[in-house]
Design a protein around this motif. Structure first.
Motif, PDB file in Angstrom:
ATOM      1  N   VAL A  69      -0.624  25.624  36.054  1.00  0.00           N
ATOM      2  CA  VAL A  69       0.355  24.652  35.553  1.00  0.00           C
ATOM      3  C   VAL A  69      -0.014  23.256  36.051  1.00  0.00           C
ATOM      4  O   VAL A  69      -0.151  23.025  37.252  1.00  0.00           O
ATOM      5  CB  VAL A  69       1.787  25.003  36.002  1.00  0.00           C
ATOM      6  N   ARG A  70      -0.162  22.324  35.120  1.00  0.00           N
ATOM      7  CA  ARG A  70      -0.491  20.948  35.469  1.00  0.00           C
ATOM      8  C   ARG A  70       0.650  20.026  35.046  1.00  0.00           C
ATOM      9  O   ARG A  70       1.442  20.350  34.155  1.00  0.00           O
ATOM     10  CB  ARG A  70      -1.793  20.509  34.800  1.00  0.00           C
ATOM     11  N   LEU A  88       7.340   8.319  36.195  1.00  0.00           N
ATOM     12  CA  LEU A  88       7.946   8.324  34.864  1.00  0.00           C
ATOM     13  C   LEU A  88       7.105   9.125  33.885  1.00  0.00           C
ATOM     14  O   LEU A  88       5.897   9.297  34.070  1.00  0.00           O
ATOM     15  CB  LEU A  88       8.075   6.886  34.332  1.00  0.00           C
ATOM     16  N   ASP A  89       7.752   9.604  32.827  1.00  0.00           N
ATOM     17  CA  ASP A  89       7.019  10.182  31.713  1.00  0.00           C
ATOM     18  C   ASP A  89       6.404   9.048  30.897  1.00  0.00           C
ATOM     19  O   ASP A  89       6.863   7.903  30.964  1.00  0.00           O
ATOM     20  CB  ASP A  89       7.956  10.997  30.815  1.00  0.00           C
ATOM     21  N   LEU A 136      11.068  17.374  32.336  1.00  0.00           N
ATOM     22  CA  LEU A 136      10.113  18.451  32.585  1.00  0.00           C
ATOM     23  C   LEU A 136      10.513  19.706  31.825  1.00  0.00           C
ATOM     24  O   LEU A 136      11.694  20.043  31.761  1.00  0.00           O
ATOM     25  CB  LEU A 136      10.045  18.759  34.086  1.00  0.00           C
ATOM     26  N   ASP A 137       9.526  20.399  31.270  1.00  0.00           N
ATOM     27  CA  ASP A 137       9.839  21.657  30.615  1.00  0.00           C
ATOM     28  C   ASP A 137      10.093  22.732  31.668  1.00  0.00           C
ATOM     29  O   ASP A 137       9.830  22.538  32.854  1.00  0.00           O
ATOM     30  CB  ASP A 137       8.728  22.085  29.649  1.00  0.00           C
ATOM     31  N   THR A 138      10.616  23.863  31.231  1.00  0.00           N
ATOM     32  CA  THR A 138      10.998  24.935  32.156  1.00  0.00           C
ATOM     33  C   THR A 138       9.816  25.420  32.978  1.00  0.00           C
ATOM     34  O   THR A 138       9.937  25.664  34.185  1.00  0.00           O
ATOM     35  CB  THR A 138      11.603  26.119  31.376  1.00  0.00           C
ATOM     36  N   LYS A 139       8.658  25.540  32.342  1.00  0.00           N
ATOM     37  CA  LYS A 139       7.465  26.037  33.028  1.00  0.00           C
ATOM     38  C   LYS A 139       7.069  25.116  34.174  1.00  0.00           C
ATOM     39  O   LYS A 139       6.744  25.578  35.277  1.00  0.00           O
ATOM     40  CB  LYS A 139       6.310  26.169  32.028  1.00  0.00           C
ATOM     41  N   ALA A 143       7.279  25.714  38.250  1.00  0.00           N
ATOM     42  CA  ALA A 143       6.066  25.532  39.054  1.00  0.00           C
ATOM     43  C   ALA A 143       6.348  24.654  40.261  1.00  0.00           C
ATOM     44  O   ALA A 143       5.879  24.922  41.373  1.00  0.00           O
ATOM     45  CB  ALA A 143       4.955  24.927  38.200  1.00  0.00           C
ATOM     46  N   TYR A 144       7.143  23.593  40.075  1.00  0.00           N
ATOM     47  CA  TYR A 144       7.493  22.708  41.199  1.00  0.00           C
ATOM     48  C   TYR A 144       8.380  23.438  42.210  1.00  0.00           C
ATOM     49  O   TYR A 144       8.277  23.214  43.419  1.00  0.00           O
ATOM     50  CB  TYR A 144       8.187  21.442  40.700  1.00  0.00           C
TER      51      TYR A 144
END
Length: 273
Positions: A69-70, A88-89, A136-139, A143-144
């Motif tokens: 996961v990146r 930020l995104d 952030l998406d669920t994945k 991961a975090y």
């Protein structure tokens, strides 16, 4: 109104209201008017006014969170007030846009810190006062969460195969090669699996070198590093430390985060509860 018509009007609305921007020879133009300048060093882009006074920087980050996961995002920093940097995104005008074009596009379309008058310092400062949350998406969120748990355990492996958490022995490896290091990658395929035991010599699980999989005593199976197309930087082989870290996540009873009682309060993970 049909769904196709709604989509058509939405696209047309975006096109008619969009501002045309161009970056050429370090000059940013908006609707044909020069509004700012940009320079870069590696993945950090410095935005300047037309007098070449640096105002802010955007730094692109692309990192591995855990396993395959990146996370890709930008850090924004003001040149005139470096007390705080925010994550930020970012957005891109197309899937094939480079970093520079994405940095300019994000500044104009998303962050609204470049407009037809130049760099809007008021909007820039507002971002630091009311920083938008990253989407952030669920994945990536999961991961975090996993990464946070791993970091708090602070796992190390010494030169005799002993596993330590925050300096305290919690387990050990068996079937190790004669010479190894905790940060060495396990590249040899052997029919003898590398086994893990806790500090009380209870079997926790094993690493299967032929399949690059972890298998717990309870039957859970996990492939530590899966290959990803186009991501040559992803490790194909784990380190001994990575094996111990992942086993601690697969089996929460293997290594537990220590709790300390201080003046009648429980302090866990450094935060008073």
């Amino acid at each position: 109104m049909g769904r196709s018509m709604v989509m058509l009007f939405t696209v047309l609305g975006v096109l008619f209201n969009a501002q045309n921007f161009k970056t050429k020879r370090g000059i940013i133009s908006l609707d044909g008017v020069h509004v700012a300048k940009i320079s870069n060093k590696s993945s950090e882009y410095t935005f300047m006014d037309l007098k070449e006074t640096p105002i802010y920087t955007i730094h692109f980050i692309d990192k591995s969170v855990v396993d395959s996961v990146r996370d890709s995002y930008i850090t924004l920093n003001r040149v005139y007030n470096r007390d705080k940097t925010i994550d930020l995104d970012y957005i891109s005008p197309s899937a094939f846009s480079g970093e520079e074009r994405s940095a300019v596009y994000t500044s104009i379309k998303d962050l609204k810190i470049i407009d037809n008058k130049g760099i809007n310092v008021k909007n820039l400062d507002e971002l630091f006062q009311n920083t938008p949350k990253r989407k952030l998406d669920t994945k990536t969120k999961d991961a975090y969460t996993t990464r946070s748990k791993i970091d708090r355990l602070n796992i190390t492996v010494n030169n005799v195969g002993e596993i330590l958490s925050n300096g305290k022995p919690v387990g050990y490896f068996t079937n190790l090669p004669v010479s190894f290091g905790s940060e060495d990658t396990i590249t040899d395929k052997s029919f003898i699996d590398i086994e893990i035991y806790d500090a009380n010599s209870k079997y926790i699980g094993k690493y299967i070198t032929t399949t690059k999989q972890l298998k717990t005593a309870g039957g859970k199976v996990f492939t530590i590093y899966r290959e990803m197309s186009g991501r040559a930087s992803i490790l194909k082989f784990p380190t001994y430390k990575a094996i111990a870290e992942r086993m601690a996540i697969l089996d929460p009873n293997f290594i537990k985060i220590q709790e300390k009682v201080v003046v009648g309060q429980v302090v866990k993970d450094g935060v008073e509860k």
